[in-house]
Design an enzyme around this catalytic site. Structure first.
Site, mmCIF file in Angstrom:
data_model
loop_
_atom_site.group_PDB
_atom_site.id
_atom_site.type_symbol
_atom_site.label_atom_id
_atom_site.label_comp_id
_atom_site.label_asym_id
_atom_site.label_seq_id
_atom_site.Cartn_x
_atom_site.Cartn_y
_atom_site.Cartn_z
ATOM 1 N NE ARG A 49 -39.205 27.822 -24.352
ATOM 2 C CZ ARG A 49 -39.983 26.763 -24.304
ATOM 3 N NH1 ARG A 49 -41.308 26.892 -24.272
ATOM 4 N NH2 ARG A 49 -39.479 25.552 -24.303
ATOM 5 N N GLY A 50 -39.029 27.460 -28.178
ATOM 6 C CA GLY A 50 -39.518 26.188 -28.688
ATOM 7 C C GLY A 50 -39.506 26.277 -30.202
ATOM 8 C CB ALA A 51 -37.933 24.152 -32.805
ATOM 9 N NE ARG A 92 -32.740 30.968 -29.116
ATOM 10 C CZ ARG A 92 -33.125 30.037 -28.227
ATOM 11 N NH1 ARG A 92 -34.400 29.845 -27.974
ATOM 12 N NH2 ARG A 92 -32.222 29.307 -27.608
ATOM 13 C CG ASP A 240 -34.624 23.516 -30.163
ATOM 14 O OD1 ASP A 240 -35.232 24.588 -30.271
ATOM 15 O OD2 ASP A 240 -34.639 22.828 -29.124
ATOM 16 C CG ASN A 250 -34.305 19.206 -26.817
ATOM 17 O OD1 ASN A 250 -35.045 19.991 -27.388
ATOM 18 N ND2 ASN A 250 -34.589 18.698 -25.632
ATOM 19 C CE LYS A 251 -33.264 25.308 -24.231
ATOM 20 N NZ LYS A 251 -32.703 26.497 -24.897
#
Length: 349
Positions: A49-51, A92, A240, A250-251
């Site tokens: 995970r993480g763009a 995603r 993201d 973002n998150k």
């Protein structure tokens, strides 16, 4: 562990390996990817995970999907490649790097013309390697630019995880923290736990503490009091997907931190590789927000459910921080400031 030692995605000895981040901090386990379904699941279930890291995984994953193609017909090869591309992009929807990396890989293939299958495979692997190397270089550059905005001894708040294990290497918003550590800046980092998946607790506090950086874990609802106490001099977060007007997804929880920072007069810096900037998306209202299984809120991380079985839930994975709350956008090409419609567009000229 040395700073930057752990990579979230590796391709070594003809094997694609993904660090299963759902098992951190308790276990550091790499899983081998054998099929496109493995890669899709690793992305969807947040093993990677993480763009930026998702983009790297997608690139290697697309190559993996045709690595063992046994035929010689380039049209059959193209059909299998396209099928894998269209499948992986569904893992995603919010993180733009996923579609960006897959499109770049496909464009590379199309630019080859009517080459033989072996040459196509080789070119695709080289492109995946280039995407990984470029992300490493971009993160290092963001670290240098970001460090120019910070001073030794600062207290810094971060949300979620935009560190080493969210990118090919170094991280985005944590890159200046690591560079500052090497140069004696002695930052004091406060990491939001980042509910419901606890990336700040499980991942950010883990990698920073293992690197010898002063990090304090706080619950998400404690951000206001540490700001009021005067312990926070800057907020740094990743992104993201950034729209053309500077709105940044973002998150979940990031926008609340930005609003608090504005209230307390604290600069809020968003770290955004150019691969994450989507000029075809006009504003944050046009960003599709991924909704996830509600059991992540009350069941996933607990021995027993922490809410009544069957309770209604709302579990968006991201929120959008309006551009007006973002003090500056840090990219590998430089620092952008408002008006973002102009400064972001200028990066691509």
């Amino acid at each position: 562990m040395k700073v930057f030692e752990i990579a979230p995605v590796k391709y070594i000895d003809n094997k694609m390996l993904v660090l299963d981040q759902t098992r951190l901090p308790g276990e550091e386990v790499y899983e081998e990817m054998h099929t496109k379904e493995d890669v899709w699941e690793a992305i969807y279930k947040l093993k990677v995970r993480g763009a930026p890291a998702i983009g790297v995984a997608a690139a290697y994953g697309l190559y993996l999907s045709v690595r063992d193609f046994r035929g010689t017909d380039i049209d059959d090869f193209a059909a299998q490649l396209k099928e894998a591309r269209d499948y992986l992009v569904t893992a995603r929807p919010t993180a733009v790097n996923l579609a960006w990396a897959l499109t770049r890989m496909w464009d590379k293939f199309e630019a080859l013309g009517r080459v033989d299958v072996a040459a196509a495979k080789s070119a695709l692997f080289d492109e995946a390697e280039a995407i990984r190397r470029e992300d490493e270089a971009a993160c290092f550059a963001m670290g240098e630019y970001g460090l120019s905005l910070l001073k030794p001894g600062m207290g810094i708040l971060t949300h979620c995880n935009a560190g080493t294990i969210a990118t090919a290497k170094y991280g985005t918003c944590l890159a200046p923290i690591y560079l500052g550590q090497e140069r004696g800046y002695d930052f004091k980092v406060f990491a939001d736990e980042t509910r419901p998946l606890l990336q700040g607790a499980r991942l950010t506090s883990w990698e920073l503490s293992k690197s010898g950086i002063d990090v304090t874990l706080i619950c998400d609802n404690m951000a206001s009091i540490v700001m009021k106490n005067g312990w926070i001099d800057a907020v740094v977060v990743g992104c993201d997907r950034m729209a053309a007007n500077g709105d940044g997804a973002n998150k979940i929880g990031t926008s609340g931190v930005a609003i608090l920072a504005k209230e307390y007069g604290i600069p809020f810096y968003m770290y955004v590789p150019t691969s994450t900037i989507d000029l075809d998306t006009p504003t944050g209202d046009d960003i599709h927000i991924e909704l996830r299984d509600g059991e992540e809120i009350y069941k996933m991380w607990y021995e027993k459910p922490m809410a009544p079985e069957g309770v209604k839930t709302y579990n968006p994975s991201f929120d959008v921080t309006p551009a007006k709350y973002i003090t500056a956008v840090i990219t590998e090409k430089g620092i952008c400031r408002p008006p973002y419609e102009k400064s972001l567009a200028a990066l691509f000229k």
